[in-house]
Design an enzyme around this catalytic site. Structure first.
Site, PDB file in Angstrom:
ATOM      1  N   GLU A 159       0.849  -1.452   0.132  1.00  0.00           N
ATOM      2  CA  GLU A 159       0.080  -0.005   0.169  1.00  0.00           C
ATOM      3  C   GLU A 159       0.604   1.125  -0.282  1.00  0.00           C
ATOM      4  O   GLU A 159       0.547   1.997   0.713  1.00  0.00           O
ATOM      5  CB  GLU A 159      -1.045   0.279   1.373  1.00  0.00           C
ATOM      6  N   GLU A 264      -6.451 -10.432  -1.269  1.00  0.00           N
ATOM      7  CA  GLU A 264      -7.365 -10.725  -0.148  1.00  0.00           C
ATOM      8  C   GLU A 264      -8.901 -10.956  -0.619  1.00  0.00           C
ATOM      9  O   GLU A 264      -9.449  -9.534   0.330  1.00  0.00           O
ATOM     10  CB  GLU A 264      -6.511  -9.638   0.370  1.00  0.00           C
TER      11      GLU A 264
HETATM   12  O1  G3I Z   1      -3.276  -7.180  18.778  1.00  0.00           O
HETATM   13  C1  G3I Z   1      -4.660  -6.566  19.093  1.00  0.00           C
HETATM   14  C2  G3I Z   1      -4.654  -6.760  20.430  1.00  0.00           C
HETATM   15  O2  G3I Z   1      -3.542  -7.097  21.479  1.00  0.00           O
HETATM   16  C3  G3I Z   1      -6.241  -6.441  21.184  1.00  0.00           C
HETATM   17  O3  G3I Z   1      -6.816  -7.953  22.470  1.00  0.00           O
HETATM   18  C4  G3I Z   1      -7.456  -6.326  19.827  1.00  0.00           C
HETATM   19  C5  G3I Z   1      -8.751  -6.556  20.327  1.00  0.00           C
HETATM   20  O4  G3I Z   1      -9.175  -5.717  19.681  1.00  0.00           O
HETATM   21  O5  G3I Z   1      -6.977  -6.299  18.689  1.00  0.00           O
HETATM   22  C6  G3I Z   1      -5.665  -6.225  18.302  1.00  0.00           C
HETATM   23  O6  G3I Z   1      -5.307  -5.991  17.227  1.00  0.00           O
HETATM   24  C7  G3I Z   1      -6.700  -6.133  15.891  1.00  0.00           C
HETATM   25  C8  G3I Z   1      -4.819  -6.011  15.127  1.00  0.00           C
HETATM   26  O7  G3I Z   1      -6.693  -6.709  14.065  1.00  0.00           O
HETATM   27  C9  G3I Z   1      -4.774  -7.657  15.133  1.00  0.00           C
HETATM   28  O8  G3I Z   1      -5.926  -8.943  15.491  1.00  0.00           O
HETATM   29  C10 G3I Z   1      -6.506  -4.625  15.197  1.00  0.00           C
HETATM   30  O9  G3I Z   1      -8.202  -4.042  16.894  1.00  0.00           O
HETATM   31  C11 G3I Z   1      -7.360  -4.665  14.008  1.00  0.00           C
HETATM   32  O10 G3I Z   1      -7.615  -3.618  13.768  1.00  0.00           O
HETATM   33  C12 G3I Z   1      -6.753  -5.925  13.239  1.00  0.00           C
HETATM   34  O11 G3I Z   1      -7.297  -5.710  12.287  1.00  0.00           O
HETATM   35  C13 G3I Z   1      -6.537  -5.855  11.049  1.00  0.00           C
HETATM   36  C14 G3I Z   1      -5.914  -5.062  10.225  1.00  0.00           C
HETATM   37  O12 G3I Z   1      -5.422  -5.278   8.673  1.00  0.00           O
HETATM   38  C15 G3I Z   1      -5.401  -3.927  10.816  1.00  0.00           C
HETATM   39  O13 G3I Z   1      -5.192  -2.851   9.316  1.00  0.00           O
HETATM   40  C16 G3I Z   1      -6.823  -7.180  10.087  1.00  0.00           C
HETATM   41  O14 G3I Z   1      -7.570  -8.196  11.317  1.00  0.00           O
HETATM   42  C17 G3I Z   1      -6.247  -7.310   9.062  1.00  0.00           C
HETATM   43  O15 G3I Z   1      -7.818  -8.415   8.474  1.00  0.00           O
HETATM   44  C18 G3I Z   1      -6.694  -6.074   8.222  1.00  0.00           C
HETATM   45  O16 G3I Z   1      -5.562  -6.419   7.250  1.00  0.00           O
HETATM   46  C19 G3I Z   1      -5.369  -5.324   5.741  1.00  0.00           C
HETATM   47  C20 G3I Z   1      -3.849  -6.265   5.225  1.00  0.00           C
HETATM   48  O17 G3I Z   1      -2.506  -6.597   6.243  1.00  0.00           O
HETATM   49  C21 G3I Z   1      -3.939  -5.284   4.294  1.00  0.00           C
HETATM   50  N1  G3I Z   1      -4.575  -5.193   3.494  1.00  0.00           N
HETATM   51  C22 G3I Z   1      -5.948  -4.323   3.861  1.00  0.00           C
HETATM   52  C23 G3I Z   1      -6.372  -5.737   5.083  1.00  0.00           C
HETATM   53  C24 G3I Z   1      -7.349  -4.850   5.341  1.00  0.00           C
HETATM   54  O18 G3I Z   1      -7.202  -4.140   6.540  1.00  0.00           O
END
Ligand code: G3I
Length: 373
Positions: A159, A264
């Site tokens: 990105e 994705e």
């Molecule tokens: O790590 C914390 C954890 O400590 C906490 O307990 C938990 C509670 O909600 O949150 C955890 O963080 C989360 C993280 O994923 C890891 O699980 C975040 O809240 C959550 O927002 C985060 O979302 C991820 C996102 O990337 C972040 O940018 C999604 O799961 C994941 O599907 C998404 O993937 C991205 C690709 O990497 C790149 N392209 C876009 C795609 C969608 O955003």
């Protein structure tokens, strides 16, 4: 309603079975796409550690490739400088090896989910270009070398280019300029000369973005820097992008001499406030009207959604010689990031398996598409 949908799924598979003469248990996504492209899924921690047993069963049966949804991002792998945490990533790679899968690493250099220390010195000031290069090199070399020969392809940079073709004004760009991208590819190639290396992005069908990515690909190739593919994330909706627009992008990337990875894939069934962005900062406040299908999709929306999946897979099959992999961004609807994006707390239906781990009827329909190709 649900029973009818399940029955339709079974019927579709039975028809496939009769026409191909294959045992029905062999008719899975990974078998049907075997000589065409890898078919993959993103994996979460409960799946990697086998706690989500029903998903694991689906992953083993249906998919030939895996990518970690979160645990290989830099904030998890190197939360503090030089303090690496590999337990989750090790478990992910072990799962892939045990199940003979094409393992993808996601992602080495991304402005998001990056540890805070990466760009600053001990006084909180931006580091110099030399220090940032060193930090990138150390991160990439440590991670890629650890999985040398085991992780087969890396999303090296994620990105970095906007829809209009300009570079994202990330700290990587501010401190190092455009060169941070070729540098990252160089470091990755030095650490594992056999690994495939990709540039990955969302909305990679916008003409401005297509042109900029192709320019970047050509510049790197001209300088002798390895880049094998572009990753088109494909977080798409019911209406945008059009299949024609998407096809133009696929053809343009293919002509530039790289393979295409659909990295994705998910198709939201919900109304979109603004299209198909996956820019994680673009969140929008919850509004009841924007969450219309909490108890299931109405038949007309379900039909549109299934047609949309079939249209995309028809396109992927048409371009199978240019496509290396199609990866879904998750297994079941309940686990999808789309339930919280761009509006938190909605009920979306973007994936191929439902909230009860049932195979959706669309899977049988996708499988049938392969019979005429
Ligand atoms: O790590 C914390 C954890 O400590 C906490 O307990 C938990 C509670 O909600 O949150 C955890 O963080 C989360 C993280 O994923 C890891 O699980 C975040 O809240 C959550 O927002 C985060 O979302 C991820 C996102 O990337 C972040 O940018 C999604 O799961 C994941 O599907 C998404 O993937 C991205 C690709 O990497 C790149 N392209 C876009 C795609 C969608 O955003």
């Amino acid at each position: 309603m649900k029973k009818i949908a399940a029955l339709l799924g079974i019927l579709t598979l039975t028809v496939s079975c009769r026409t191909t003469g294959t045992a029905s248990s062999d008719i899975t996504l990974k078998n049907i796409f075997k000589n065409k492209f890898y078919i993959g899924t993103a994996m979460s921690l409960p799946q990697i550690y086998g706690k989500d047993r029903k998903s694991v069963e689906i992953i083993r049966k249906q998919f030939s490739s895996i990518v970690a949804e979160n645990c290989m991002k830099s904030m998890f792998l190197q939360p503090e400088e030089n303090k690496f945490f590999f337990d989750d990533a090790d478990a992910f790679v072990a799962f892939g090896e045990k199940n003979n899968m094409f393992i993808i690493g996601h992602t080495l250099i991304w402005h998001s989910q990056l540890p805070k220390w990466f760009f600053v010195d001990k006084d909180g000031k931006d580091v110099s270009p030399e220090v940032l290069k060193q930090r990138m090199k150390n991160h990439i070399t440590t991670v890629v070398s650890r999985y040398k020969g085991r992780v087969k392809g890396w999303d090296v940079v994620n990105e970095a280019i906007m829809e209009d073709g300009s570079y994202r004004k990330s700290k990587f760009y501010e401190i190092l300029g455009e060169d941070f991208i070729p540098l990252a590819f160089r470091y990755a190639h030095e650490a594992d000369p056999d690994a495939e290396l990709y540039y990955n992005d969302y909305n990679e069908w916008y003409p401005g973005k297509v042109a900029a990515v192709i320019k970047m690909v050509k510049d790197m190739k001209a300088r002798g820097i390895r880049i094998d593919g572009v990753g088109m994330q494909a977080h798409v909706g019911l209406d945008t992008p059009s299949i024609e627009e998407y096809e133009k992008a696929i053809s343009a990337y293919a002509q530039s001499g790289v393979k295409i990875n659909i990295t994705e894939l998910d198709i939201s069934a919900l109304p979109s406030p603004w299209g198909t962005s996956a820019n994680v900062s673009d969140k929008i406040a919850y509004d009841e009207k924007m969450n219309p299908y909490r108890n299931g999709l109405p038949a007309d929306v379900q039909a549109n959604w299934e047609n949309r999946y079939q249209d995309f897979f028809r396109l992927f099959l048409k371009h199978k010689n240019s496509i290396r992999r199609v990866t879904l961004w998750g297994v079941t609807d309940s686990q999808s990031w789309k339930n919280d994006f761009p509006i938190k707390g909605r009920t979306d239906y973007p994936l191929l398996f439902d909230r009860r781990y049932n195979t959706k009827p669309v899977v049988g329909k996708i499988i049938r598409l392969t019979e005429t190709k």
